[in-house]
Design a protein around this motif. Structure first.
Motif, PDB file in Angstrom:
ATOM      1  N   TYR A 272      42.598  34.300  40.897  1.00 37.40           N
ATOM      2  CA  TYR A 272      43.466  33.318  41.546  1.00 37.40           C
ATOM      3  C   TYR A 272      43.429  32.043  40.709  1.00 37.40           C
ATOM      4  O   TYR A 272      42.338  31.519  40.419  1.00 37.40           O
ATOM      5  CB  TYR A 272      43.002  33.070  42.973  1.00 37.40           C
ATOM      6  N   VAL A 273      44.592  31.541  40.338  1.00 33.82           N
ATOM      7  CA  VAL A 273      44.674  30.427  39.389  1.00 33.82           C
ATOM      8  C   VAL A 273      45.516  29.300  40.001  1.00 33.82           C
ATOM      9  O   VAL A 273      46.589  29.542  40.570  1.00 33.82           O
ATOM     10  CB  VAL A 273      45.322  30.886  38.064  1.00 33.82           C
ATOM     11  N   ASP A 274      45.012  28.080  39.846  1.00 33.49           N
ATOM     12  CA  ASP A 274      45.767  26.922  40.320  1.00 33.49           C
ATOM     13  C   ASP A 274      47.182  26.975  39.730  1.00 33.49           C
ATOM     14  O   ASP A 274      47.361  27.184  38.523  1.00 33.49           O
ATOM     15  CB  ASP A 274      45.063  25.635  39.907  1.00 33.49           C
ATOM     16  N   PHE A 281      47.606  29.921  31.723  1.00 28.53           N
ATOM     17  CA  PHE A 281      46.487  30.859  31.852  1.00 28.53           C
ATOM     18  C   PHE A 281      46.964  32.288  31.640  1.00 28.53           C
ATOM     19  O   PHE A 281      46.363  33.048  30.864  1.00 28.53           O
ATOM     20  CB  PHE A 281      45.835  30.719  33.230  1.00 28.53           C
ATOM     21  N   VAL A 282      48.033  32.658  32.319  1.00 32.45           N
ATOM     22  CA  VAL A 282      48.528  34.035  32.240  1.00 32.45           C
ATOM     23  C   VAL A 282      48.950  34.387  30.815  1.00 32.45           C
ATOM     24  O   VAL A 282      48.646  35.481  30.308  1.00 32.45           O
ATOM     25  CB  VAL A 282      49.700  34.230  33.227  1.00 32.45           C
ATOM     26  N   GLU A 283      49.638  33.476  30.166  1.00 33.36           N
ATOM     27  CA  GLU A 283      50.086  33.747  28.792  1.00 33.36           C
ATOM     28  C   GLU A 283      48.900  33.994  27.867  1.00 33.36           C
ATOM     29  O   GLU A 283      48.897  34.961  27.086  1.00 33.36           O
ATOM     30  CB  GLU A 283      50.914  32.571  28.284  1.00 33.36           C
ATOM     31  N   LYS A 329      54.653  42.889  38.183  1.00 32.46           N
ATOM     32  CA  LYS A 329      55.129  42.931  36.805  1.00 32.46           C
ATOM     33  C   LYS A 329      53.948  43.174  35.874  1.00 32.46           C
ATOM     34  O   LYS A 329      52.916  42.511  35.982  1.00 32.46           O
ATOM     35  CB  LYS A 329      55.822  41.619  36.440  1.00 32.46           C
ATOM     36  N   ALA A 330      54.095  44.141  34.972  1.00 31.61           N
ATOM     37  CA  ALA A 330      53.046  44.451  34.001  1.00 31.61           C
ATOM     38  C   ALA A 330      53.289  43.655  32.728  1.00 31.61           C
ATOM     39  O   ALA A 330      54.403  43.657  32.185  1.00 31.61           O
ATOM     40  CB  ALA A 330      53.036  45.939  33.690  1.00 31.61           C
ATOM     41  N   LEU A 331      52.248  42.990  32.228  1.00 29.08           N
ATOM     42  CA  LEU A 331      52.380  42.160  31.036  1.00 29.08           C
ATOM     43  C   LEU A 331      51.982  42.888  29.752  1.00 29.08           C
ATOM     44  O   LEU A 331      52.213  42.374  28.656  1.00 29.08           O
ATOM     45  CB  LEU A 331      51.531  40.895  31.189  1.00 29.08           C
ATOM     46  N   ILE A 332      51.350  44.040  29.882  1.00 26.55           N
ATOM     47  CA  ILE A 332      50.881  44.791  28.712  1.00 26.55           C
ATOM     48  C   ILE A 332      51.691  46.078  28.578  1.00 26.55           C
ATOM     49  O   ILE A 332      51.811  46.848  29.544  1.00 26.55           O
ATOM     50  CB  ILE A 332      49.384  45.129  28.830  1.00 26.55           C
ATOM     51  N   ASP A 333      52.237  46.317  27.405  1.00 23.73           N
ATOM     52  CA  ASP A 333      52.977  47.548  27.134  1.00 23.73           C
ATOM     53  C   ASP A 333      51.996  48.615  26.656  1.00 23.73           C
ATOM     54  O   ASP A 333      51.426  48.492  25.565  1.00 23.73           O
ATOM     55  CB  ASP A 333      54.036  47.303  26.065  1.00 23.73           C
ATOM     56  N   PRO A 334      51.746  49.661  27.451  1.00 23.59           N
ATOM     57  CA  PRO A 334      50.787  50.698  27.044  1.00 23.59           C
ATOM     58  C   PRO A 334      51.126  51.335  25.701  1.00 23.59           C
ATOM     59  O   PRO A 334      50.232  51.859  25.017  1.00 23.59           O
ATOM     60  CB  PRO A 334      50.863  51.721  28.186  1.00 23.59           C
ATOM     61  N   LYS A 335      52.404  51.288  25.298  1.00 19.62           N
ATOM     62  CA  LYS A 335      52.797  51.917  24.040  1.00 19.62           C
ATOM     63  C   LYS A 335      52.183  51.222  22.835  1.00 19.62           C
ATOM     64  O   LYS A 335      52.136  51.794  21.734  1.00 19.62           O
ATOM     65  CB  LYS A 335      54.322  51.918  23.928  1.00 19.62           C
TER      66      LYS A 335
END
Length: 463
Positions: A272-274, A281-283, A329-335
């Motif tokens: 949990y992020v302000d 943070f997410v980036e 939403k997924a931020l990492i592409d498994p490929k």
């Protein structure tokens, strides 16, 4: 013919080792030998017990070069991180040996004329350690060394996935010349583990594993008044406040989420992020996650190994799919992780945003390389979300305000509160949990209280 316990390596899916399960005769013999050895062991001076235990630690460390690749084959941790487990093993063992004189010392109440009064710490008898595969040396040593130091005998039942770890413990004890029968490693089926726990067998069980496993331990001990230490699941949260050192928080929370492929009871599984620093943070969190190298754990370049089994990986894939179907939403592409292959134990790390507590990935233990991140508007919202869980093992607060960390820590339902660190056990502090994370204590001087019983002496010497 006896049934075999098979160790299927997550590296390539082949049988890496197999051993015969102990039968009822061997169990009875082990219990008798443990009781006989303990009757003599408890009479040895503490200094002698310390010498034996220290020698066992030295013996284990001398096998480091064989243990590290062996560990990778058994449960998938990359060899570049294998030495870390042995460093932690040594740190905890040496600490518990060092504090034993103080922890086991008699308690002396305020003197009363004409009386000699004190409370001694007496060993319980035989302690059964049921250890897991994910940190097989660290979790086992939490009980084994202090149990022996306290004057108990020990029977170790290690996870089938780490059969060879139990044998390493037995070999270390043999090289240290521990008395025969004092420490024993048994390969046990679930059924015969229950038989061993049944009333009259052992006096204390220390189990690390799943919630369902903990319930099975308690059911097996029903009616026996057996001591039970349970370290169970976790869904450990982190809260990153607006005043946090962003780089430090990102670096450590990525590691706390994905080390050991997330297969840790105290791994960070939800963050949990302000809202004011949430985008940055997410980036940065996603960028650092993309730097992992997923692959064969025997390769020195690998920083993320396979999960323990294909079924474990499929469970995490299912959690991710469910979250995405509900709007995450997924931020990492498994490929971008070529080793990731559906149906295999190799799974790319994943960072999810737009998550809610209606998704299993934010509520059920994942035990894999996935983490959900949510923005919060206040301390109060963060605490409410952190406490919205059936688990309570550890929680971390990332801030530069010590007073705020202590204040917020008092509001979190958890066994351990961290500030600006996570996923670590300090052997000087009690390791414990609340709610479905279990009960009981290991490590610290309080750990000795759960491996001994109080015996009071009230002696009137003036009549």
């Amino acid at each position: 013919m006896k049934k075999l316990s098979q160790l299927i390596s997550p590296v390539d899916g082949r049988v890496y080792a197999e051993r015969q399960y102990a039968d009822i005769v061997q169990i009875e013999q082990a219990l008798a030998a443990a009781a006989a050895a303990q009757a003599q062991w408890k009479r040895r001076p503490l200094s002698e017990r310390a010498a034996f235990c220290s020698a066992a630690v030295d013996a284990m460390l001398s096998m480091k070069d064989e243990i590290i690749p062996e560990l990778a084959w058994q449960m998938g941790r990359p060899v570049r991180f294998g030495a870390g487990e042995l460093r932690g093993f040594e740190e905890r063992a040496r600490h518990m040996i060092a504090i034993a004189p103080e922890a086991l010392a008699a308690v002396e109440p305020t003197p009363v004329a004409g009386f000699r009064r004190h409370i001694q710490r007496e060993p319980l008898g035989t302690v059964l350690v049921v250890a897991p595969w994910n940190y097989p040396y660290l979790t086992a040593v939490n009980t084994i060394i202090p149990a022996l130091m306290a004057g108990n005998s020990v029977i170790l039942k290690h996870a089938s996935q780490t059969l060879l770890v139990g044998e390493r413990f037995a070999e270390a004890m043999r090289r240290a010349n521990l008395p025969e029968g004092l420490f024993q490693n048994l390969v046990l089926s679930h059924l015969y583990t229950s038989v061993l726990i049944a009333p009259g067998g052992v006096q204390q069980v220390n189990f690390t594993g799943s919630v369902e496993g903990g319930k099975a331990m308690q059911n097996a001990s029903f009616g026996g008044f057996i001591g039970m230490g349970l370290e169970l699941g976790g869904k450990d949260p982190a809260y990153v406040r607006a005043d946090a050192n962003l780089e430090h928080a990102v670096e450590n929370l990525v590691d706390g989420s994905f080390f050991n492929s997330g297969q840790s009871c105290c791994a960070v599984e939800r963050i949990y992020v302000d809202q004011n620093i949430y985008p940055a943070f997410v980036e940065r969190f996603a960028d650092l996650t993309r730097q992992y190298v997923l692959g064969n754990p025997l390769d020195e370049a690998t920083t993320l190994g396979p999960l323990v089994s294909p079924s474990a990986a499929e469970f995490v894939r299912g959690q991710i799919a469910e979250a995405l179907a509900k709007g995450a939403k997924a931020l990492i592409d498994p490929k971008t992780f070529p080793a990731d292959a559906p149906g295999s134990a190799y799974l790319a790390p994943q960072v999810l945003v737009d998550v809610t507590h209606q998704m299993s990935v934010m509520r059920e233990e994942s035990f894999g390389p996935v983490v959900g991140i949510m923005p919060v508007a206040s301390d109060e919202e963060a605490i409410a979300l952190m406490n919205d869980s059936e688990f309570g093992l550890s929680a971390s607060i990332w801030t530069q305000d010590l007073a705020a960390a202590e204040r917020l820590g008092n509001e979190i339902d958890t066994g351990t509160v961290f500030m600006n660190r996570c996923d670590y056990l300090d052997p000087a502090l009690a390791w414990t949990g609340v709610k479905n994370s279990g009960h009981g204590v290991t490590l610290s001087r309080l750990g000795y209280e759960h491996l001994t019983r109080a015996k009071s002496f009230h002696l009137r010497h003036e009549i």
